[in-house]
Motif scaffolding. Structure first.
Motif, PDB file in Angstrom:
ATOM      1  N   SER A  30      -4.152   6.859  -1.014  1.00  0.00           N
ATOM      2  CA  SER A  30      -4.210   5.679  -0.221  1.00  0.00           C
ATOM      3  C   SER A  30      -5.502   5.776   0.604  1.00  0.00           C
ATOM      4  CB  SER A  30      -2.893   5.619   0.877  1.00  0.00           C
ATOM      5  OG  SER A  30      -1.988   5.629   0.190  1.00  0.00           O
ATOM      6  N   LEU A  35      -8.452   4.351  -1.750  1.00  0.00           N
ATOM      7  CA  LEU A  35      -8.257   2.996  -1.908  1.00  0.00           C
ATOM      8  C   LEU A  35      -8.466   2.004  -0.798  1.00  0.00           C
ATOM      9  CD1 LEU A  35      -7.101   0.800  -3.978  1.00  0.00           C
ATOM     10  CD2 LEU A  35      -4.859   0.997  -3.039  1.00  0.00           C
ATOM     11  N   GLN A  88     -11.456  -0.953  -0.435  1.00  0.00           N
ATOM     12  CA  GLN A  88     -11.218  -2.324   0.060  1.00  0.00           C
ATOM     13  C   GLN A  88     -12.057  -2.582   1.158  1.00  0.00           C
ATOM     14  OE1 GLN A  88      -6.868  -2.191   0.786  1.00  0.00           O
ATOM     15  NE2 GLN A  88      -6.570  -2.531  -1.366  1.00  0.00           N
ATOM     16  N   ARG A 144       6.118   5.468  -1.086  1.00  0.00           N
ATOM     17  CA  ARG A 144       5.020   5.048  -1.091  1.00  0.00           C
ATOM     18  C   ARG A 144       4.364   4.863  -2.480  1.00  0.00           C
ATOM     19  NH1 ARG A 144       2.671   7.137   4.176  1.00  0.00           N
ATOM     20  NH2 ARG A 144       0.896   7.227   2.711  1.00  0.00           N
ATOM     21  N   PRO A 174       4.511   1.639  -5.013  1.00  0.00           N
ATOM     22  CA  PRO A 174       3.608   0.471  -4.662  1.00  0.00           C
ATOM     23  C   PRO A 174       2.099   0.722  -4.731  1.00  0.00           C
ATOM     24  CG  PRO A 174       5.542   0.945  -3.213  1.00  0.00           C
ATOM     25  CD  PRO A 174       5.461   2.014  -3.912  1.00  0.00           C
ATOM     26  N   LEU A 175       2.036   2.043  -4.495  1.00  0.00           N
ATOM     27  CA  LEU A 175       0.474   2.501  -4.565  1.00  0.00           C
ATOM     28  C   LEU A 175      -0.157   2.469  -6.165  1.00  0.00           C
ATOM     29  CD1 LEU A 175      -1.903   3.768  -3.117  1.00  0.00           C
ATOM     30  CD2 LEU A 175      -1.121   5.964  -3.919  1.00  0.00           C
ATOM     31  N   THR A 212      -0.731  -1.111  -7.018  1.00  0.00           N
ATOM     32  CA  THR A 212      -1.945  -1.539  -6.407  1.00  0.00           C
ATOM     33  C   THR A 212      -3.146  -1.254  -7.656  1.00  0.00           C
ATOM     34  OG1 THR A 212      -1.024  -1.276  -4.213  1.00  0.00           O
ATOM     35  CG2 THR A 212      -3.493  -1.278  -4.331  1.00  0.00           C
ATOM     36  N   PHE A 213      -2.911   0.311  -8.057  1.00  0.00           N
ATOM     37  CA  PHE A 213      -3.962   0.672  -9.013  1.00  0.00           C
ATOM     38  C   PHE A 213      -4.184  -0.136 -10.077  1.00  0.00           C
ATOM     39  CE2 PHE A 213      -3.775   5.407  -7.466  1.00  0.00           C
ATOM     40  CZ  PHE A 213      -4.345   5.110  -6.448  1.00  0.00           C
ATOM     41  N   ARG A 246      -3.216  -3.202 -10.463  1.00  0.00           N
ATOM     42  CA  ARG A 246      -3.330  -4.925 -10.523  1.00  0.00           C
ATOM     43  C   ARG A 246      -4.703  -5.249 -10.805  1.00  0.00           C
ATOM     44  NH1 ARG A 246      -2.033  -5.889  -4.475  1.00  0.00           N
ATOM     45  NH2 ARG A 246      -0.038  -4.928  -5.025  1.00  0.00           N
ATOM     46  N   SER A 266      -6.674  -7.378  -9.700  1.00  0.00           N
ATOM     47  CA  SER A 266      -7.435  -7.758  -8.507  1.00  0.00           C
ATOM     48  C   SER A 266      -8.033  -6.660  -7.895  1.00  0.00           C
ATOM     49  CB  SER A 266      -6.842  -8.781  -7.393  1.00  0.00           C
ATOM     50  OG  SER A 266      -5.697  -7.917  -7.130  1.00  0.00           O
ATOM     51  N   SER A 267      -7.428  -5.513  -8.366  1.00  0.00           N
ATOM     52  CA  SER A 267      -8.185  -4.250  -7.579  1.00  0.00           C
ATOM     53  C   SER A 267      -9.513  -3.636  -8.301  1.00  0.00           C
ATOM     54  CB  SER A 267      -7.034  -3.017  -7.776  1.00  0.00           C
ATOM     55  OG  SER A 267      -5.849  -3.346  -7.258  1.00  0.00           O
ATOM     56  N   ARG A 327      -6.801   3.925 -13.715  1.00  0.00           N
ATOM     57  CA  ARG A 327      -5.666   3.031 -14.265  1.00  0.00           C
ATOM     58  C   ARG A 327      -4.761   3.160 -15.324  1.00  0.00           C
ATOM     59  NH1 ARG A 327      -7.149  -2.683 -12.715  1.00  0.00           N
ATOM     60  NH2 ARG A 327      -8.988  -2.488 -11.231  1.00  0.00           N
TER      61      ARG A 327
END
Length: 95
Positions: free
Chosen positions: A9, A12, A16, A62, A65-66, A69-70, A72, A74-75, A83
């Protein structure tokens, strides 16, 4: 698992929070974040081989969802290896 989730997290959040002006001065931090994300996902991919550990991973609030996010699209900035490891983990968790 909590430690892995927290470290991922933080790496990441670092991705961002980057903007164009800081990119050159933080090149070392970007490489370190790449290494961290790749190492964490690689370690978790080894855990995903054991059925008892995949159950624990699926129950963690968590972690899934993490992972989403990896992978996705858009990441941007997430290393390809991280990935790929994440997809491998999710595939093993689904079995």
């Amino acid at each position: 698992l909590r430690l892995f989730c927290r470290v991922s997290s933080l790496a990441l959040v670092y991705y961002q929070g980057q903007d164009e002006s800081q990119e050159v001065s933080n090149e070392f931090n970007i490489k370190a974040s790449n290494t961290i994300l790749t190492a964490v996902t690689k370690t978790l991919s080894h855990f995903a081989r054991a059925p008892s550990k995949t159950i624990d991973m699926a129950k963690h609030p968590r972690l899934l969802p993490l992972f989403v996010t990896f992978i996705r699209p858009s990441s941007e900035g997430i290393p390809f290896e991280a990935r790929r490891n994440t997809l491998w983990i999710l595939a093993n968790m689904a079995c």
